[in-house]
Design a protein around this motif. Structure first.
Motif, short mmCIF file in Angstrom:
data_model
loop_
_atom_site.label_atom_id
_atom_site.label_comp_id
_atom_site.label_asym_id
_atom_site.label_seq_id
_atom_site.Cartn_x
_atom_site.Cartn_y
_atom_site.Cartn_z
N LEU A 90 4.37 34.73 19.06
CA LEU A 90 4.16 35.80 20.03
C LEU A 90 5.31 36.80 20.00
CD1 LEU A 90 2.73 37.16 22.41
CD2 LEU A 90 3.89 35.55 23.93
N VAL A 91 6.54 36.32 19.98
CA VAL A 91 7.68 37.23 19.98
C VAL A 91 7.70 38.04 18.69
CG1 VAL A 91 10.20 37.38 20.07
CG2 VAL A 91 9.01 35.68 21.46
N LEU A 92 7.44 37.39 17.56
CA LEU A 92 7.44 38.10 16.27
C LEU A 92 6.33 39.15 16.23
CD1 LEU A 92 8.07 35.16 13.77
CD2 LEU A 92 9.71 36.86 14.58
N VAL A 93 5.18 38.80 16.76
CA VAL A 93 4.06 39.75 16.77
C VAL A 93 4.40 40.97 17.63
CG1 VAL A 93 1.75 40.08 17.76
CG2 VAL A 93 2.18 38.20 16.19
N VAL A 94 5.03 40.74 18.77
CA VAL A 94 5.38 41.86 19.64
C VAL A 94 6.36 42.80 18.92
CG1 VAL A 94 6.60 42.51 21.76
CG2 VAL A 94 4.90 40.68 21.81
N ILE A 95 7.34 42.23 18.23
CA ILE A 95 8.31 43.05 17.50
C ILE A 95 7.61 43.88 16.42
CG2 ILE A 95 10.28 42.99 15.92
CD1 ILE A 95 11.28 40.53 17.48
N ASN A 147 -7.07 45.23 23.03
CA ASN A 147 -7.88 44.29 23.81
C ASN A 147 -7.88 42.91 23.15
OD1 ASN A 147 -8.58 46.14 25.78
ND2 ASN A 147 -10.48 46.74 24.80
N ALA A 148 -7.92 42.89 21.82
CA ALA A 148 -7.88 41.61 21.11
C ALA A 148 -6.56 40.90 21.37
CB ALA A 148 -8.07 41.85 19.61
N PHE A 149 -5.48 41.66 21.41
CA PHE A 149 -4.17 41.06 21.71
C PHE A 149 -4.14 40.54 23.14
CE2 PHE A 149 0.06 41.60 23.59
CZ PHE A 149 0.79 40.72 22.80
N ALA A 150 -4.65 41.32 24.07
CA ALA A 150 -4.61 40.93 25.48
C ALA A 150 -5.41 39.65 25.73
CB ALA A 150 -5.15 42.07 26.35
N ARG A 151 -6.47 39.45 24.94
CA ARG A 151 -7.37 38.31 25.17
C ARG A 151 -7.20 37.19 24.14
NH1 ARG A 151 -12.61 42.34 25.81
NH2 ARG A 151 -11.90 43.40 27.70
N PHE A 152 -6.23 37.33 23.23
CA PHE A 152 -6.06 36.36 22.14
C PHE A 152 -7.39 36.17 21.40
CE2 PHE A 152 -2.85 35.09 25.32
CZ PHE A 152 -1.71 35.22 24.54
N ASP A 153 -8.00 37.28 21.02
CA ASP A 153 -9.37 37.28 20.48
C ASP A 153 -9.34 37.64 19.00
OD1 ASP A 153 -12.04 37.61 19.89
OD2 ASP A 153 -12.50 38.76 21.70
N SER A 154 -9.35 36.63 18.14
CA SER A 154 -9.30 36.89 16.69
C SER A 154 -10.62 37.46 16.18
CB SER A 154 -8.95 35.61 15.93
OG SER A 154 -9.87 34.58 16.22
N TYR A 215 -1.95 41.17 13.15
CA TYR A 215 -0.96 40.42 13.93
C TYR A 215 -1.65 39.51 14.95
CZ TYR A 215 2.08 44.17 12.16
OH TYR A 215 2.75 45.07 11.37
N VAL A 216 -2.77 40.00 15.52
CA VAL A 216 -3.51 39.18 16.48
C VAL A 216 -4.04 37.92 15.80
CG1 VAL A 216 -5.54 39.07 17.98
CG2 VAL A 216 -4.11 41.13 17.97
N ILE A 217 -4.57 38.10 14.60
CA ILE A 217 -5.09 36.94 13.86
C ILE A 217 -3.96 35.96 13.56
CG2 ILE A 217 -6.12 36.22 11.67
CD1 ILE A 217 -7.73 38.85 11.74
N ARG A 226 -1.74 39.35 6.27
CA ARG A 226 -1.33 40.61 5.64
C ARG A 226 -1.55 40.53 4.14
NH1 ARG A 226 4.72 41.19 7.62
NH2 ARG A 226 4.58 38.96 7.18
N TYR A 227 -2.05 41.61 3.56
CA TYR A 227 -2.29 41.73 2.12
C TYR A 227 -3.49 40.93 1.64
CZ TYR A 227 2.58 42.99 2.90
OH TYR A 227 3.73 43.51 3.42
N ALA A 228 -4.15 40.18 2.52
CA ALA A 228 -5.34 39.43 2.13
C ALA A 228 -6.56 40.35 2.17
CB ALA A 228 -5.55 38.24 3.06
#
Length: 248
Positions: A90-95, A147-154, A215-217, A226-228
């Motif tokens: 979570l912290v890494l994603v926010v950064i 919205n995906a980030f707010a809801r943890f929605d992959s 990042y949400v995924i 990333r890169y996939a």
């Protein structure tokens, strides 16, 4: 480990819970600011509204300041709490996400700058319909990624990644049409080129929205995509979902 939004960020320390929730809230606040920047920048161009364009450019400083605040807060959490597993993600994603949001604000500022330029040179004879369509498209992508980030929605994040391909097609089609127009009427090259740079900025907004979705995924599924290729991401999420259902 996949995040369950129901039990994410539950710790003995309520203070730690509050800090994690605070960086989530700050990121969403920053996201709302840049989404509005994109909307206002496009509207300023369509309406020839130089006042609104100047407001968009002025807001860029607020976005930059908020990024610095969030990054500093995240650094303090890393140093004091030494988070692990989903909390660390979570912290890494926010950064990472704040950097992409800041770049979205930069692209909006470029669109606003084009509004001011066209106000001096005269409006472009072509390209405004394309700007409206592409602008709405990428702004929706930003909104959906947030919205995906707010809801943890992959699943919603995956939809954003799919939309990026459509944005790329839309951008290339609009660019080809404008190049053809300039070849037919060279008198409008300067103004049409300004519109083409606007379209390029909007396409880049879509790219950054896709980064947010990735990042949400990573946050939810625990897999760095990333890169996939899109097909690989879809297959990995589907496989993980089947494995989760089988274990329930």
């Amino acid at each position: 480990m996949k995040i369950n939004p129901e039990n994410h960020s539950t710790h003995i320390s309520q203070k730690f819970n509050d800090e994690l929730e605070e960086i989530r809230s700050q990121l969403l606040e920053m996201g709302g600011m840049v989404e509005q920047q994109v909307k206002d920048a496009v509207q300023s161009l369509l309406d020839g509204d130089t006042r609104l364009a100047k407001e968009v450019r002025a807001k860029d400083q607020q976005v930059n300041h908020l990024q610095l605040e969030i990054d500093e807060f995240c650094t303090q959490i890393l140093a004091r709490r030494q988070p692990a597993a989903s909390d660390l993600r979570l912290v890494l994603v926010v950064i990472r996400a704040t950097a992409d949001l800041e770049r979205i604000g930069d692209e909006a500022s470029k669109v606003a700058r084009a509004t001011l330029k066209l106000a001096e040179e005269g409006a472009s004879p072509r390209g405004y319909i394309e700007v409206r369509h592409l602008g709405n498209h990428v702004r929706q992508m930003v909104q959906d990624a947030l919205n995906a980030f707010a809801r943890f929605d992959s699943a919603k994040a995956l939809e954003v990644l799919r939309e990026d391909e459509n944005v790329d097609l839309e951008y290339r089609s609009a660019t080809r049409a404008l190049i053809t127009f300039m070849m037919e009427d060279p008198r409008a090259i300067s103004q049409v080129m300004s519109i083409m740079w606007v379209l390029r900025s909007l396409e880049r907004v879509g790219d950054h929205a896709s980064n947010l979705a990735e990042y949400v995924i990573y946050l939810v599924e625990g897999q760095d995509v990333r890169y996939a290729e899109l097909a690989q991401i879809e297959a990995a999420i589907a496989q993980r979902k089947q494995a989760t259902q089988a274990s329930d």
